[in-house]
Design a protein around this motif. Structure first.
Motif, PDB file in Angstrom:
ATOM      1  N   ASP A  95       7.655 -18.084  -3.996  1.00  0.00           N
ATOM      2  CA  ASP A  95       7.805 -18.203  -5.448  1.00  0.00           C
ATOM      3  C   ASP A  95       6.550 -17.799  -6.230  1.00  0.00           C
ATOM      4  N   SER A  96       6.415 -16.498  -6.444  1.00  0.00           N
ATOM      5  CA  SER A  96       5.288 -15.967  -7.205  1.00  0.00           C
ATOM      6  C   SER A  96       5.473 -14.461  -7.342  1.00  0.00           C
ATOM      7  N   PHE A  97       4.534 -13.830  -8.039  1.00  0.00           N
ATOM      8  CA  PHE A  97       4.433 -12.378  -8.094  1.00  0.00           C
ATOM      9  C   PHE A  97       3.127 -11.999  -7.423  1.00  0.00           C
ATOM     10  N   LEU A  98       3.147 -10.874  -6.701  1.00  0.00           N
ATOM     11  CA  LEU A  98       1.969 -10.463  -5.929  1.00  0.00           C
ATOM     12  C   LEU A  98       1.391  -9.161  -6.472  1.00  0.00           C
ATOM     13  N   ILE A  99       0.072  -9.148  -6.650  1.00  0.00           N
ATOM     14  CA  ILE A  99      -0.671  -7.917  -6.910  1.00  0.00           C
ATOM     15  C   ILE A  99      -1.669  -7.756  -5.770  1.00  0.00           C
ATOM     16  N   MET A 100      -1.636  -6.603  -5.123  1.00  0.00           N
ATOM     17  CA  MET A 100      -2.514  -6.352  -3.981  1.00  0.00           C
ATOM     18  C   MET A 100      -3.201  -5.002  -4.164  1.00  0.00           C
ATOM     19  N   TYR A 101      -4.531  -5.010  -4.170  1.00  0.00           N
ATOM     20  CA  TYR A 101      -5.293  -3.767  -4.317  1.00  0.00           C
ATOM     21  C   TYR A 101      -5.738  -3.298  -2.940  1.00  0.00           C
TER      22      TYR A 101
END
Length: 282
Positions: free
Chosen positions: A50-56
């Motif tokens: 339950d979340s949103f992911l940003i991955m660099y």
């Protein structure tokens, strides 16, 4: 905390955060952040997280799975995922990434705008600001800096803004956005003139049908709806700040008659121009 996950290199660290009740209600907030080094063979698949992911992607590459499709992500690119939906990622080569799981008020709306093209891997022409704010969040927890939730919200908003305005869109989309921006500027500079669908489409060098679809997609308004909104907003400003008569304001904002002006103004604001002016003065 140090990760003990399989095929994650020892020394990879992450930090979990529980937002306050206030932050949960009004802010975007981090749920976890970290810097991981993934070994070849790493694989993760989840039905929901339950979340949103940003991955660099700092180094290496991986394959990203979402909505039944697999996309390649390489160094310098950014992965953004709705982790409420089934998703996964894996690598045969290994990769390093700084990442952020976030949520909060408006998170899904931001995600939908960024994911308008339906592609989970984004390339920015310039990642400086994006990297700066993502790393600030990571450092905030790694260095045990006192948490200021309003500031964390600001960092996340800045990250998402960079993804919205700086992503490497296809040329046609970039050109389309520019065309509509120019049209909006033209409308606001020529409010007192006739502004028909055909004339605006001609100004943009597009067919009326395609122009209407494009304008709606970029602004959320039909061309006619935007013209009316702009004229009424300008009339409201003049009613509050000038001594011009209602009739003069009517024609200076592009309405063809005083009766149509009054009817439209009341439909939009709930009162006549005269009532609006009187209410502002009391």
């Amino acid at each position: 905390m140090l990760s003990t996950e399989k095929n994650v290199t020892p020394g990879s660290d992450f930090y979990v955060y529980t937002p306050s009740a206030m932050a949960s209600g009004i802010f975007l907030y981090p749920m976890s952040t970290g810097y991981f080094r993934y070994r070849p063979g790493y694989r993760l698949r989840r039905s929901s997280f339950d979340s949103f992911l940003i991955m660099y992607m700092k180094k290496g590459s991986c394959e990203v799975e979402c909505d039944g499709l697999t996309r390649h992500a390489a160094a310098g690119q950014i992965v953004i995922l709705d982790c409420y939906r089934p998703h996964g990622y894996h690598t045969s080569t290994g990769w390093e990434a700084e990442w952020l799981h976030f949520d909060g008020a408006g998170a899904r709306s931001y995600f939908r705008v960024i994911q308008d093209a339906g592609y989970p891997v984004i390339t920015l022409h310039d990642t400086y600001r994006f990297e700066k704010y993502l790393h600030k969040i990571y450092l905030n927890f790694r260095e045990h800096i006192s948490v200021k939730e309003a500031l964390l919200n600001n960092y996340i908003v800045n990250i998402l803004t960079e993804l919205m305005v700086g992503r490497d869109l296809e040329h046609s989309v970039s050109v389309s956005s520019s065309i509509i921006e120019d049209t909006v500027a033209y409308i606001n500079e020529h409010l007192a003139e006739p502004l028909t669908l055909d004339s605006l489409a001609a100004q943009a060098s597009l067919s009326p049908f395609y122009f209407s679809r494009l304008f709606k997609k970029e602004t959320g308004f039909s061309p006619h709806g935007y013209v009316i909104a702009a004229r009424v907003n300008n009339a409201r400003f003049l009613l509050k700040t000038s001594d011009s008569s209602v009739k003069d304001i009517c024609f200076s904002t592009g309405f063809s008659s005083e009766s149509s002006f009054c009817t439209t103004f009341k439909k939009v604001t709930g009162c006549t121009p005269s009532e609006y002016r009187l209410a502002e003065q009391t």
